[in-house]
Design a protein around this motif. Structure first.
Motif, PDB file in Angstrom:
ATOM      1  N   PRO A  33       0.819  -1.215   0.000  1.00  0.00           N
ATOM      2  CA  PRO A  33       0.000   0.000   0.000  1.00  0.00           C
ATOM      3  C   PRO A  33       0.852   1.265   0.000  1.00  0.00           C
ATOM      4  O   PRO A  33       1.863   1.352   0.698  1.00  0.00           O
ATOM      5  CB  PRO A  33      -0.795  -0.122   1.309  1.00  0.00           C
ATOM      6  N   HIS A  39      -3.202   4.035  -7.401  1.00  0.00           N
ATOM      7  CA  HIS A  39      -4.145   3.574  -6.380  1.00  0.00           C
ATOM      8  C   HIS A  39      -3.736   4.094  -5.005  1.00  0.00           C
ATOM      9  O   HIS A  39      -3.737   3.353  -4.025  1.00  0.00           O
ATOM     10  CB  HIS A  39      -4.236   2.054  -6.381  1.00  0.00           C
ATOM     11  N   ASP A  41      -5.351   5.847  -3.137  1.00  0.00           N
ATOM     12  CA  ASP A  41      -6.495   5.868  -2.236  1.00  0.00           C
ATOM     13  C   ASP A  41      -6.791   4.501  -1.626  1.00  0.00           C
ATOM     14  O   ASP A  41      -7.653   4.383  -0.754  1.00  0.00           O
ATOM     15  CB  ASP A  41      -7.741   6.375  -2.970  1.00  0.00           C
ATOM     16  N   TRP A  42      -6.080   3.477  -2.079  1.00  0.00           N
ATOM     17  CA  TRP A  42      -6.284   2.141  -1.506  1.00  0.00           C
ATOM     18  C   TRP A  42      -5.472   2.008  -0.226  1.00  0.00           C
ATOM     19  O   TRP A  42      -4.245   2.088  -0.241  1.00  0.00           O
ATOM     20  CB  TRP A  42      -5.824   1.056  -2.474  1.00  0.00           C
ATOM     21  N   ASP A  45      -6.380  -2.077   4.087  1.00  0.00           N
ATOM     22  CA  ASP A  45      -7.539  -2.952   4.226  1.00  0.00           C
ATOM     23  C   ASP A  45      -8.345  -3.078   2.941  1.00  0.00           C
ATOM     24  O   ASP A  45      -9.403  -3.715   2.945  1.00  0.00           O
ATOM     25  CB  ASP A  45      -8.451  -2.455   5.353  1.00  0.00           C
ATOM     26  N   HIS A  46      -7.873  -2.493   1.846  1.00  0.00           N
ATOM     27  CA  HIS A  46      -8.551  -2.677   0.567  1.00  0.00           C
ATOM     28  C   HIS A  46      -8.563  -4.169   0.230  1.00  0.00           C
ATOM     29  O   HIS A  46      -7.612  -4.898   0.528  1.00  0.00           O
ATOM     30  CB  HIS A  46      -7.840  -1.887  -0.528  1.00  0.00           C
ATOM     31  N   TYR A  47      -9.616  -4.614  -0.422  1.00  0.00           N
ATOM     32  CA  TYR A  47      -9.756  -6.040  -0.744  1.00  0.00           C
ATOM     33  C   TYR A  47      -8.511  -6.594  -1.420  1.00  0.00           C
ATOM     34  O   TYR A  47      -8.033  -7.684  -1.061  1.00  0.00           O
ATOM     35  CB  TYR A  47     -10.981  -6.262  -1.648  1.00  0.00           C
ATOM     36  N   TYR A  49      -5.318  -5.687  -1.381  1.00  0.00           N
ATOM     37  CA  TYR A  49      -4.156  -5.851  -0.510  1.00  0.00           C
ATOM     38  C   TYR A  49      -4.389  -6.955   0.515  1.00  0.00           C
ATOM     39  O   TYR A  49      -3.468  -7.716   0.844  1.00  0.00           O
ATOM     40  CB  TYR A  49      -3.826  -4.536   0.191  1.00  0.00           C
ATOM     41  N   PRO A 182      -8.534  -6.715  -8.245  1.00  0.00           N
ATOM     42  CA  PRO A 182      -8.991  -5.668  -7.329  1.00  0.00           C
ATOM     43  C   PRO A 182     -10.320  -5.943  -6.643  1.00  0.00           C
ATOM     44  O   PRO A 182     -10.607  -5.359  -5.598  1.00  0.00           O
ATOM     45  CB  PRO A 182      -9.081  -4.438  -8.235  1.00  0.00           C
ATOM     46  N   THR A 183     -11.165  -6.795  -7.238  1.00  0.00           N
ATOM     47  CA  THR A 183     -12.436  -7.147  -6.616  1.00  0.00           C
ATOM     48  C   THR A 183     -12.656  -8.648  -6.752  1.00  0.00           C
ATOM     49  O   THR A 183     -12.146  -9.270  -7.691  1.00  0.00           O
ATOM     50  CB  THR A 183     -13.626  -6.423  -7.274  1.00  0.00           C
TER      51      THR A 183
END
Length: 219
Positions: A33, A39, A41-42, A45-47, A49, A182-183
């Motif tokens: 991160p 990115h 703004d990630w 705890d972003h999915y 990462y 990313p998702t």
């Protein structure tokens, strides 16, 4: 007899001396991160990462341990320009833009996934590693028939690697839980889309196969 009666299945048993593990784009800039400017703004705890940190990387480490212990060829590919200003990169990477200069330490794999010994590291400037490196030439020189793929992103560079590898005549395995996107929707959608080109397996299955090759070698 049907024309394809003698053809192997996509999940055919791996062969000793003819199997390779390829890690795709496992670089600090994408995995830590705050390093990827696209990115910023990630948060941690972003999915993406969380998924790479808690699932994909531990499974890749298990794959690496089993492959190295069993004599499976290990290769790595990273996104990296050959020149500091990126003039050699593809038009697509210039338009995106994506540029990782060779001097950028964050462009290398993290220590826990880094090449060991004389494992091959291939820099590429396209989504598909077969399109901007001599990977096909190397795999043929190494007598590889089974190509096991893990890495990021499932729906981009992993997707291209799987499809291109299948088109070039390799029996490709994609290790689903050693890849990430990313998702979760992008990850699962990609696996469904390119699943017809490969055997989609779990890390535990592939580790067991690698370990079996090691036992065969020792017999």
């Amino acid at each position: 007899m049907p024309l394809n009666a003698s053809l192997p299945r996509r999940d055919a048993p791996f062969k000793l001396g003819a199997t390779a593990l390829l890690l795709v784009d496992m670089q600090r800039i994408w995995l830590e991160p705050g390093l990827d400017p696209d990115h910023a703004d990630w948060g941690p705890d972003h999915y993406f990462y969380r998924q790479t940190r808690e699932v994909a990387i531990p499974n890749q480490q298990a794959l690496l341990r089993a492959a190295r212990a069993s004599g499976v060829e290990v290769l790595h590919t990273i996104i990296q320009s050959l020149t500091e200003d990126g003039r050699d990169r593809s038009l697509d990477h210039k338009l995106t833009p994506i540029h990782i200069p060779p001097s950028l330490e964050a462009g290398l794999p993290p220590k826990r996934l880094a090449p060991v010994g004389d494992e091959i590291l291939l820099p590429k400037t396209s989504s598909g590693v077969f399109n901007s490196t001599n990977l096909d030439y190397l795999l043929k020189n190494l007598s590889i028939e089974h190509l096991v793929v893990a890495g990021i992103l499932t729906d981009q560079c992993v997707d291209m690697t799987v499809r291109d590898g299948a088109d070039r005549g390799y029996l490709v395995t994609c290790v689903a839980d050693a890849c990430a996107a990313p998702t979760p929707e992008r990850h699962s959608g990609a696996l469904k889309a390119f699943g017809g080109y490969c055997w989609v397996a779990e890390a535990a299955e592939v580790v067991a196969r690698f370990e079996a090759l090691g036992r065969d070698a020792a017999a």
